[in-house]
Design a protein around this motif. Structure first.
Motif, PDB file in Angstrom:
ATOM      1  N   GLU A   1       6.989  10.793  -1.438  1.00  0.00           N
ATOM      2  CA  GLU A   1       6.609  11.367  -2.754  1.00  0.00           C
ATOM      3  C   GLU A   1       6.313  10.354  -3.814  1.00  0.00           C
ATOM      4  O   GLU A   1       5.267  10.601  -4.275  1.00  0.00           O
ATOM      5  CB  GLU A   1       7.661  12.280  -3.354  1.00  0.00           C
ATOM      6  CG  GLU A   1       7.690  13.573  -2.650  1.00  0.00           C
ATOM      7  CD  GLU A   1       6.500  14.373  -2.296  1.00  0.00           C
ATOM      8  OE1 GLU A   1       5.604  14.557  -3.277  1.00  0.00           O
ATOM      9  OE2 GLU A   1       6.296  14.485  -1.024  1.00  0.00           O
ATOM     10  N   ASN A   2       7.161   9.121  -3.918  1.00  0.00           N
ATOM     11  CA  ASN A   2       6.681   8.105  -4.830  1.00  0.00           C
ATOM     12  C   ASN A   2       5.352   7.432  -4.531  1.00  0.00           C
ATOM     13  O   ASN A   2       4.416   7.308  -5.087  1.00  0.00           O
ATOM     14  CB  ASN A   2       7.745   7.176  -5.095  1.00  0.00           C
ATOM     15  CG  ASN A   2       7.443   5.811  -6.117  1.00  0.00           C
ATOM     16  OD1 ASN A   2       7.002   6.268  -6.865  1.00  0.00           O
ATOM     17  ND2 ASN A   2       7.690   4.874  -5.420  1.00  0.00           N
ATOM     18  N   ILE A   3       5.379   7.168  -3.026  1.00  0.00           N
ATOM     19  CA  ILE A   3       3.991   6.529  -2.727  1.00  0.00           C
ATOM     20  C   ILE A   3       2.961   7.476  -2.744  1.00  0.00           C
ATOM     21  O   ILE A   3       1.753   7.073  -2.989  1.00  0.00           O
ATOM     22  CB  ILE A   3       4.264   6.152  -1.255  1.00  0.00           C
ATOM     23  CG1 ILE A   3       5.242   4.905  -1.247  1.00  0.00           C
ATOM     24  CG2 ILE A   3       2.988   5.764  -0.574  1.00  0.00           C
ATOM     25  CD1 ILE A   3       5.612   4.476   0.052  1.00  0.00           C
ATOM     26  N   LYS A   4       2.959   8.826  -2.224  1.00  0.00           N
ATOM     27  CA  LYS A   4       1.790   9.873  -2.556  1.00  0.00           C
ATOM     28  C   LYS A   4       1.248   9.857  -4.145  1.00  0.00           C
ATOM     29  O   LYS A   4       0.175   9.819  -4.328  1.00  0.00           O
ATOM     30  CB  LYS A   4       2.294  11.103  -2.210  1.00  0.00           C
ATOM     31  CG  LYS A   4       2.345  11.297  -0.619  1.00  0.00           C
ATOM     32  CD  LYS A   4       2.619  12.625  -0.279  1.00  0.00           C
ATOM     33  CE  LYS A   4       2.847  13.003   1.080  1.00  0.00           C
ATOM     34  NZ  LYS A   4       3.351  14.417   1.465  1.00  0.00           N
TER      35      LYS A   4
ATOM     36  N   ARG B   1       2.807  -1.019  -0.843  1.00  0.00           N
ATOM     37  CA  ARG B   1       2.737  -2.472  -0.551  1.00  0.00           C
ATOM     38  C   ARG B   1       4.147  -3.208  -0.993  1.00  0.00           C
ATOM     39  O   ARG B   1       4.288  -3.375  -2.215  1.00  0.00           O
ATOM     40  CB  ARG B   1       1.545  -2.860  -1.447  1.00  0.00           C
ATOM     41  CG  ARG B   1       0.362  -2.351  -0.766  1.00  0.00           C
ATOM     42  CD  ARG B   1      -0.935  -3.314  -0.885  1.00  0.00           C
ATOM     43  NE  ARG B   1      -2.149  -2.564  -0.584  1.00  0.00           N
ATOM     44  CZ  ARG B   1      -2.668  -2.369   0.783  1.00  0.00           C
ATOM     45  NH1 ARG B   1      -2.005  -3.165   1.728  1.00  0.00           N
ATOM     46  NH2 ARG B   1      -3.725  -1.837   0.941  1.00  0.00           N
ATOM     47  N   VAL B   2       4.680  -3.685  -0.070  1.00  0.00           N
ATOM     48  CA  VAL B   2       6.072  -4.377  -0.254  1.00  0.00           C
ATOM     49  C   VAL B   2       6.105  -5.694   0.496  1.00  0.00           C
ATOM     50  O   VAL B   2       4.969  -6.053   1.406  1.00  0.00           O
ATOM     51  CB  VAL B   2       7.102  -3.784   0.202  1.00  0.00           C
ATOM     52  CG1 VAL B   2       7.183  -2.384  -0.579  1.00  0.00           C
ATOM     53  CG2 VAL B   2       7.377  -3.254   1.624  1.00  0.00           C
ATOM     54  N   VAL B   3       6.747  -6.697  -0.039  1.00  0.00           N
ATOM     55  CA  VAL B   3       6.665  -7.943   0.537  1.00  0.00           C
ATOM     56  C   VAL B   3       8.237  -8.476   0.947  1.00  0.00           C
ATOM     57  O   VAL B   3       9.093  -8.204   0.113  1.00  0.00           O
ATOM     58  CB  VAL B   3       6.213  -9.257  -0.266  1.00  0.00           C
ATOM     59  CG1 VAL B   3       6.458 -10.720   0.337  1.00  0.00           C
ATOM     60  CG2 VAL B   3       4.731  -9.079  -0.604  1.00  0.00           C
ATOM     61  N   PHE B   4       8.385  -8.718   2.277  1.00  0.00           N
ATOM     62  CA  PHE B   4       9.815  -9.132   2.660  1.00  0.00           C
ATOM     63  C   PHE B   4       9.730 -10.616   2.719  1.00  0.00           C
ATOM     64  O   PHE B   4       8.855 -11.221   3.172  1.00  0.00           O
ATOM     65  CB  PHE B   4      10.157  -8.361   3.950  1.00  0.00           C
ATOM     66  CG  PHE B   4      10.256  -6.962   3.942  1.00  0.00           C
ATOM     67  CD1 PHE B   4      11.606  -6.406   3.637  1.00  0.00           C
ATOM     68  CD2 PHE B   4       9.355  -6.188   4.230  1.00  0.00           C
ATOM     69  CE1 PHE B   4      11.866  -4.891   3.407  1.00  0.00           C
ATOM     70  CE2 PHE B   4       9.411  -4.595   4.277  1.00  0.00           C
ATOM     71  CZ  PHE B   4      10.847  -4.224   3.890  1.00  0.00           C
TER      72      PHE B   4
END
Length: 180
Positions: free
Chosen positions: A15-18, A25-28
């Motif tokens: 829901e947050n991404i929608k 977009r995340v960075v590990f």
């Protein structure tokens, strides 16, 4: 295996991404350091350092998994996590999920004995064992979703853009760009 907390967390994330696509977009990150001989340490987030080493026949002290074993661990555990996540979202009860992974490596490539042989795995195979009372058709759908959306499977199966830089005494001396 209770999956309600997984289902709730993933539902909130979806829901947050929608509503905020930029949140997708995340960075590990990981930091590694050569400690002694071929023994290294790796740090991720706030976890204690992980020791990576080679078996004695590859010059190590056998104090931890080696990097190519970690690749196999990454694939197996990523599959298991995806089974847990998607079974929760799809309402499929899993009683057991485990993965056995094998990597076939020809040391002639790693040791620069034969330039025609790749330094990495020539093949990776896995066997996933599931136990569930769910309908076999639902399990087939689950398998398709997991195998189609497992990030580590995707990383291994698809050529990745890899960039790198080497510095010597604080000065850049080499750059690498693969699959640009």
């Amino acid at each position: 295996m209770s999956q309600e907390s997984v289902k709730q967390a993933l539902g909130s994330l979806i829901e947050n991404i929608k509503t905020n696509p930029a949140a997708s977009r995340v960075v590990f990150r990981a930091s590694t350091k050569l400690e002694e001989d071929v023994r290294c340490s790796a740090t991720v987030r706030n976890f204690p350092p992980l020791t990576i080493d080679e078996p004695p026949d590859l010059g190590g002290g056998d104090q931890g998994m080696n990097p190519v074993e970690l690749v196999l661990v990454a694939l197996g555990t990523c599959q298991e996590i995806m089974y847990s996540a998607y079974s929760a979202v799809m309402g499929i009860k899993l009683d057991e999920c485990k993965v056995e992974v094998k990597g076939y490596l020809d040391l002639r490539g790693l040791l620069s004995i034969d330039p025609a042989i790749s330094a990495g795995y020539q093949q990776i195979s896995y066997t996933t064992t599931l136990r569930s009372s769910a309908d076999p058709k639902a399990i087939e759908q689950l398998i398709e979703v997991v195998e189609g959306h497992c990030p580590v499977m995707d990383i291994l199966a698809r050529a990745q853009k890899v960039t790198g830089q080497t510095t010597l005494n604080g000065n850049p001396i080499h750059s690498l760009a693969l699959n640009q």
